[in-house]
Design a protein around this motif. Structure first.
Motif, mmCIF file in Angstrom:
data_model
loop_
_atom_site.group_PDB
_atom_site.id
_atom_site.type_symbol
_atom_site.label_atom_id
_atom_site.label_comp_id
_atom_site.label_asym_id
_atom_site.label_seq_id
_atom_site.Cartn_x
_atom_site.Cartn_y
_atom_site.Cartn_z
ATOM 1 N N ASP A 105 90.186 83.515 2.834
ATOM 2 C CA ASP A 105 91.053 84.672 2.675
ATOM 3 C C ASP A 105 92.104 84.445 1.595
ATOM 4 O O ASP A 105 92.454 85.336 0.861
ATOM 5 N N ASN A 106 92.597 83.240 1.538
ATOM 6 C CA ASN A 106 93.763 82.975 0.704
ATOM 7 C C ASN A 106 93.457 81.813 -0.212
ATOM 8 O O ASN A 106 93.598 80.659 0.144
ATOM 9 N N ILE A 137 99.069 87.643 5.287
ATOM 10 C CA ILE A 137 97.941 88.471 4.836
ATOM 11 C C ILE A 137 98.106 89.899 5.310
ATOM 12 O O ILE A 137 97.886 90.846 4.564
ATOM 13 N N ASN A 138 98.557 90.037 6.561
ATOM 14 C CA ASN A 138 98.771 91.395 7.075
ATOM 15 C C ASN A 138 99.769 92.134 6.221
ATOM 16 O O ASN A 138 99.581 93.309 5.894
ATOM 17 N N THR A 141 98.229 93.070 2.936
ATOM 18 C CA THR A 141 97.298 94.186 3.104
ATOM 19 C C THR A 141 98.035 95.514 3.134
ATOM 20 O O THR A 141 97.658 96.460 2.453
ATOM 21 N N SER A 142 99.133 95.562 3.895
ATOM 22 C CA SER A 142 99.846 96.842 3.990
ATOM 23 C C SER A 142 100.507 97.154 2.650
ATOM 24 O O SER A 142 100.548 98.309 2.222
ATOM 25 N N LEU A 144 99.300 96.389 -0.257
ATOM 26 C CA LEU A 144 98.206 96.879 -1.110
ATOM 27 C C LEU A 144 97.915 98.344 -0.810
ATOM 28 O O LEU A 144 97.726 99.144 -1.710
ATOM 29 N N LYS A 145 97.887 98.654 0.514
ATOM 30 C CA LYS A 145 97.612 100.034 0.897
ATOM 31 C C LYS A 145 98.644 100.965 0.287
ATOM 32 O O LYS A 145 98.328 101.998 -0.300
#
Ligand SMILES: *[C@@H]1O[C@H](CO)[C@@H](O)[C@H](O)[C@H]1NC(C)=O
Ligand SMILES: *[C@@H]1O[C@H](CO)[C@@H](O)[C@H](O)[C@H]1NC(C)=O
Ligand SMILES: *[C@@H]1O[C@H](CO)[C@@H](O)[C@H](O)[C@H]1NC(C)=O
Ligand SMILES: *[C@@H]1O[C@H](CO)[C@@H](O)[C@H](O)[C@H]1NC(C)=O
Ligand SMILES: [Ca+2]
Length: 440
Positions: A105-106, A137-138, A141-142, A144-145
């Motif tokens: 993931d990273n 990561i969470n 992700t947000s 990026l959204k």
């Protein structure tokens, strides 16, 4: 060092285990042999010894003590150690799997390096880091959204801006052109009234040498359909054209012709600008020449089409003008009359009037996400994209797939879906012009 130590211990344990098994097996074999020897001491009093295998016996052996080497006393210890090692290995394996997932993931090399397990305390630390990374990561992700949504909004605004600008520019150009035409007409009027002598001097010798288009050849009595040299604007050089002296009275200067597929119409901007093909067969006269021809006089356009069933229809436009290269050879066409239908003004959404010329290498169309010229293998005044395209590929029969053949959207039965998804094509197509007020 520690690793080597462990390895040695494991080997020792393994060796010991083999040894024990071997010993057990041998012992069993010896026991069997003793049993098969059968009844060294027999008790005959009951007389039940005839039946084999049911012989009661008693053996007394002297007390037996086996002295094992003292290393064997450590076997238990070793087993415990092995158990411990096994647990450790399992823990390491588990944390390693976590690391791997995390690494996938990273992809941060520094983190990856730290994740190599090398102590027992690492397990807990690993768990913490995994949790940390997970929350990171969470968060990413947000983020990026959010970024994606923002980009979407910006894109929408940009598209609106583009449209607004485009409309502004078009309006501006239209106004300028109107103004220029007005000024030029005024000047023309002034010149013809102020300098009559000069014009007469110029026009007398010129009259026999300069013919602006095919209608002037018709006027001087030429009646055979042939190539002729025309000079629509004396400021530019003259060029050859093909004249149709038969259709509807004759006097037509032919701009385009299709009849056998001998000329490839998938061409560049430059090719469409200067023209290509064979004037006696298939060709595109050239946008520059079409511009000069339509600039010098008010012209009518006639389009003749013939399909593979032998049906011949035509479209006549009283108004036809193609702007210069600076204005991307924009089409001005209007006042339809005829039998083939007005495919150039098909609907609000498919209208070729006032559209720029587009080629596979020059996208001036109204289709935002691609080049209609490239998609339909043609140079044409594409909208987004077409209800007519006389420069499409030449198909000798019905074809399937992209509708990139010669196309006229108002042709009878053209828009009906044929079995097998076939599309009909045309056998012949021709575009030609003549002065609007020409009387043959
Ligand atoms: C003893 O050895 C034989 C073959 O030599 C093997 O098939 C058998 O499983 C062994 N028995 C034990 C208890 O290990
Ligand atoms: C054309 O432009 C000139 C100068 O730019 C201006 O003075 C004139 O009013 C314009 N005419 C028209 C009809 O727009
Ligand atoms: C026509 O020319 C284009 C571009 O050069 C080429 O890709 C295409 O294969 C040609 N078509 C034929 C039928 O030769
Ligand atoms: C179309 O052409 C025919 C024949 O030339 C003529 O009678 C008719 O008035 C024309 N229609 C228009 C709308 O120009
Ligand atoms: Ca486009």
């Amino acid at each position: 060092m520690k690793l080597a130590n462990r390895y040695w211990l494991s080997s020792a344990v393994f060796a010991a285990y083999i040894f024990v098994v071997a010993t057990n097996n041998e012992t069993e074999e010896i026991k069997d042999a003793t049993a098969n020897d059968a009844c060294p001491v027999r008790l005959e009093s009951r007389g039940k010894c005839e039946e084999e295998g049911e012989c009661p016996y008693q053996v007394t052996l002297p007390p037996l003590t086996i002295q094992l080497p003292k290393q064997f006393s450590r076997i238990e210890e070793v087993f415990k150690e092995v158990q411990h090692l096994k647990e450790m290995v399992n823990n390491l394996k588990k944390s390693c799997q976590d690391c791997k997932l995390q690494a996938d993931d990273n992809r941060e090399p520094r983190r990856n390096g730290l994740l190599l397990p090398n102590s027992e305390a690492l397990g807990e630390a690993e768990d913490n880091r995994v949790r940390e990374l997970e929350s990171e990561i969470n968060k990413l992700t947000s983020d990026l959204k959010n970024a994606k949504e923002e980009i979407g909004v910006l894109q929408g605004r940009l598209e609106k801006l583009n449209l607004v600008n485009m409309n502004n520019i078009e309006n501006y150009i239209d106004r300028k052109v109107a103004n220029l035409s007005f000024v030029v007409n005024n000047l023309d009027g002034k010149c013809s009234s102020n300098c009559p002598n000069q014009e007469q001097i110029q026009s007398r010798p010129v009259q026999h040498l300069i013919y602006k288009d095919c209608s002037e050849y018709y006027t001087i009595g030429k009646r055979s359909s042939e190539t002729y040299r025309v000079t629509p604007d004396p400021k530019y050089s003259s060029f050859e054209v093909y004249c149709d002296m038969e259709t509807m009275g004759g006097g037509w200067t032919v701009l385009q012709s299709r009849l056998d597929g001998s000329t490839n119409f998938t061409r560049t901007w430059q090719d469409y600008k200067v023209g290509f093909g064979n004037l006696r067969r298939e060709f595109w006269l050239g946008n520059e020449k079409i511009h000069l021809l339509t600039k010098s006089k008010d012209m009518s356009l006639r389009i003749d089409l013939e399909d593979f069933n032998g049906i011949k229809l035509y479209a006549l436009y009283d108004q036809f003008y193609v702007a210069n290269e600076f204005l991307k050879y924009r089409l001005h066409v209007g006042n339809y009359n005829g039998t083939a239908g007005d495919a150039l003004h098909f609907s609000k959404h498919y209208n070729h009037d006032m559209k720029f010329f587009t080629t596979p290498d020059r996208d001036n169309d109204r289709y935002p996400s691609g080049n209609c010229g490239l998609y339909y293998s043609s140079g044409w005044w594409f909208d987004a994209c077409l209800s007519a395209n006389l420069n499409g590929k030449y198909y000798h029969q019905k074809y399937r797939g992209v509708r990139d053949g010669i196309f006229w959207g108002t042709w009878p039965g053209m828009s009906e879906v044929q079995p097998g998804g076939y599309k009909s094509s045309f056998k012949k197509a021709k575009m030609m012009i003549r002065p609007k007020h020409f009387k043959p």
